[in-house]
Design a protein around this motif. Sequence first.
Motif, mmCIF file in Angstrom:
data_model
loop_
_atom_site.group_PDB
_atom_site.id
_atom_site.type_symbol
_atom_site.label_atom_id
_atom_site.label_comp_id
_atom_site.label_asym_id
_atom_site.label_seq_id
_atom_site.Cartn_x
_atom_site.Cartn_y
_atom_site.Cartn_z
ATOM 1 N N MET A 186 88.224 80.267 25.761
ATOM 2 C CA MET A 186 88.776 80.859 24.545
ATOM 3 C C MET A 186 89.946 81.789 24.861
ATOM 4 S SD MET A 186 87.515 79.732 21.744
ATOM 5 C CE MET A 186 87.988 81.026 20.596
ATOM 6 N N ARG A 187 89.855 82.503 25.977
ATOM 7 C CA ARG A 187 90.983 83.369 26.351
ATOM 8 C C ARG A 187 92.200 82.520 26.727
ATOM 9 N NH1 ARG A 187 86.688 86.134 28.867
ATOM 10 N NH2 ARG A 187 87.355 85.775 31.021
ATOM 11 N N ASP A 188 91.970 81.393 27.417
ATOM 12 C CA ASP A 188 93.066 80.464 27.709
ATOM 13 C C ASP A 188 93.735 80.002 26.416
ATOM 14 O OD1 ASP A 188 92.396 80.605 30.420
ATOM 15 O OD2 ASP A 188 91.342 78.677 30.427
ATOM 16 N N ALA A 189 92.918 79.553 25.475
ATOM 17 C CA ALA A 189 93.436 79.013 24.211
ATOM 18 C C ALA A 189 94.216 80.069 23.443
ATOM 19 C CB ALA A 189 92.274 78.476 23.367
ATOM 20 N N HIS A 190 93.706 81.278 23.428
ATOM 21 C CA HIS A 190 94.354 82.366 22.696
ATOM 22 C C HIS A 190 95.725 82.676 23.292
ATOM 23 C CE1 HIS A 190 94.966 86.652 21.474
ATOM 24 N NE2 HIS A 190 94.540 86.164 20.328
ATOM 25 N N VAL A 191 95.808 82.736 24.615
ATOM 26 C CA VAL A 191 97.084 83.035 25.266
ATOM 27 C C VAL A 191 98.110 81.939 25.001
ATOM 28 C CG1 VAL A 191 98.220 83.255 27.512
ATOM 29 C CG2 VAL A 191 96.098 84.503 27.057
ATOM 30 N N LEU A 192 97.702 80.668 25.127
ATOM 31 C CA LEU A 192 98.652 79.573 24.912
ATOM 32 C C LEU A 192 99.128 79.538 23.469
ATOM 33 C CD1 LEU A 192 100.216 77.206 26.021
ATOM 34 C CD2 LEU A 192 98.214 75.744 25.621
ATOM 35 N N ALA A 193 98.237 79.752 22.518
ATOM 36 C CA ALA A 193 98.632 79.758 21.103
ATOM 37 C C ALA A 193 99.649 80.864 20.833
ATOM 38 C CB ALA A 193 97.402 79.928 20.219
ATOM 39 N N GLN A 194 99.437 82.037 21.424
ATOM 40 C CA GLN A 194 100.387 83.137 21.231
ATOM 41 C C GLN A 194 101.744 82.813 21.848
ATOM 42 O OE1 GLN A 194 98.228 86.608 22.788
ATOM 43 N NE2 GLN A 194 98.121 87.382 20.699
ATOM 44 N N MET A 195 101.733 82.211 23.024
ATOM 45 C CA MET A 195 103.002 81.870 23.679
ATOM 46 C C MET A 195 103.757 80.815 22.888
ATOM 47 S SD MET A 195 101.843 81.928 27.719
ATOM 48 C CE MET A 195 103.504 81.773 28.374
ATOM 49 N N MET A 196 103.032 79.849 22.332
ATOM 50 C CA MET A 196 103.676 78.830 21.507
ATOM 51 C C MET A 196 104.225 79.434 20.223
ATOM 52 S SD MET A 196 101.225 75.477 21.943
ATOM 53 C CE MET A 196 101.351 74.467 23.431
ATOM 54 N N SER A 197 103.500 80.386 19.656
ATOM 55 C CA SER A 197 103.975 81.055 18.440
ATOM 56 C C SER A 197 105.286 81.789 18.701
ATOM 57 C CB SER A 197 102.916 82.036 17.943
ATOM 58 O OG SER A 197 103.388 82.779 16.843
ATOM 59 N N THR A 198 105.388 82.443 19.849
ATOM 60 C CA THR A 198 106.626 83.141 20.208
ATOM 61 C C THR A 198 107.792 82.165 20.315
ATOM 62 O OG1 THR A 198 105.385 84.837 21.400
ATOM 63 C CG2 THR A 198 107.727 84.613 21.937
ATOM 64 N N GLN A 199 107.529 80.978 20.880
ATOM 65 C CA GLN A 199 108.566 79.956 20.970
ATOM 66 C C GLN A 199 109.050 79.521 19.598
ATOM 67 O OE1 GLN A 199 109.698 80.089 24.184
ATOM 68 N NE2 GLN A 199 109.783 77.833 24.284
ATOM 69 N N VAL A 200 108.094 79.324 18.691
ATOM 70 C CA VAL A 200 108.456 78.899 17.336
ATOM 71 C C VAL A 200 109.326 79.950 16.657
ATOM 72 C CG1 VAL A 200 107.539 78.436 15.025
ATOM 73 C CG2 VAL A 200 106.462 77.399 17.025
ATOM 74 N N MET A 201 108.956 81.217 16.818
ATOM 75 C CA MET A 201 109.724 82.293 16.185
ATOM 76 C C MET A 201 111.134 82.390 16.754
ATOM 77 S SD MET A 201 107.012 85.394 15.478
ATOM 78 C CE MET A 201 106.361 85.466 17.159
#
Length: 415
Positions: free
Chosen positions: A327-342
């Motif tokens: 879950m910590r892996d998933a949370h970190v990757l989702a946040q990094m992808m969100s930053t890319q989108v922004m």
Amino acid sequence: MTDQQVLIVGGGHVGLSFALLLAHHGIASTLLEKNSYPEIGPENDRSRSHYLDSRNTALSRRTVQIYQEIGLWSELQSHACRIDAVQISEQGSFGKAQLNKKDERVESFGQVMENAWLGRKLLLAAQNEPLITIIDNAEVVTIGQQSDSVTLTFSYYNGSEDEQQLQGSVLVACDGRDSNIRQLLDIGISTYDYQQTAIVGVVETSMPHEHTAIERFSPAGPLAVLPLTDPDGDGNDDYQKGHRRSVVWVCPTGEEQQYLEDDVHFLATLQQAFGERAGKFTAAGRRGAYPLTRVLAKSQVDGRCVIMGNAAHTLHPVAGQGFNLCMRDAHVLAQMMSTQVMKGADIGDISLLKRYAKSRQTDQKRVIRFCDAVVHGFTHPNPAIKLARNVALVAFDKLPNIKPLVATYAMGLKS
């Protein structure tokens, strides 16, 4: 051909959770699952698992926070039981230690939840999320990577010859220990056979659990007994400190059948190893047996493909860290992808995915080392090692400043 931002293969707890994390950040995904999902609706979602028939997961404090962040915890918590205290001891030895939430000044160390309930709620949330497209009964047969995208071909798992393609910016494999995606990408693995099998089930005890998790080590292997909710209510209510407990009993491989088939023998063995800490073990439900092998992917990123969950690291269940690490892996990757989108940048940029993998190395390696140290340290028969580990337990219980550090790591609050 359908264009998607993220393709997720594997729709278990990790895959569904990752899709929901992405949706929370406004990122669309398509999730493929090889099995057929059951029909689930709000009208039939309230039913519980059988009173003594379920597998369970210990959710760390950090995992609970992640589900709170995406607005799902309010749907989950009615079937979650707080862990207010943790007791650690070894059969026939003097060493023991205890963690208490009041001493550590936390709301709880985590929650214990039935897998069936967690799975139903995750699936229902994903089905109701417009940004998530679910395709079940689907088997991926080929993967192709281009400079700016990844393409997968899948067929329906019922043997249909009708193949379809999906294209996205990135593929995330959450398809378990024997990951098909990992094999298609020709990513190697390192394995270690513990020569142990986990017997998992639910028992009832004569004494209430009072929200206490107990880790007991015996010559045969570790025994974890965790608190569960009452059958008809919320286990977090102060007046519902019930008698149901989740059990993970680790035995040498080859001995598991006797514990699966004979309730009386199973309960007597637990009683002997556990003592009277829970009173009498009075009933046991249906149990499952799971051979324990550590499986680590030699790489977690291949081009625009990410290996996640048990496909990346399958661990020994001794400390209940496996799912929480995922879950910590998933949370970190989702946040990094969100930053890319922004930023308007490529969500599947290879350098981004490599940064993700590097950022998770410290947390992953620490958890893997810890799990292995506990397994080997508490099963070694050498009397000197046994004495050392019991002295260490006493020191852990008495010396200041050690408990807060260990508790913080166990709760997943420092990675």
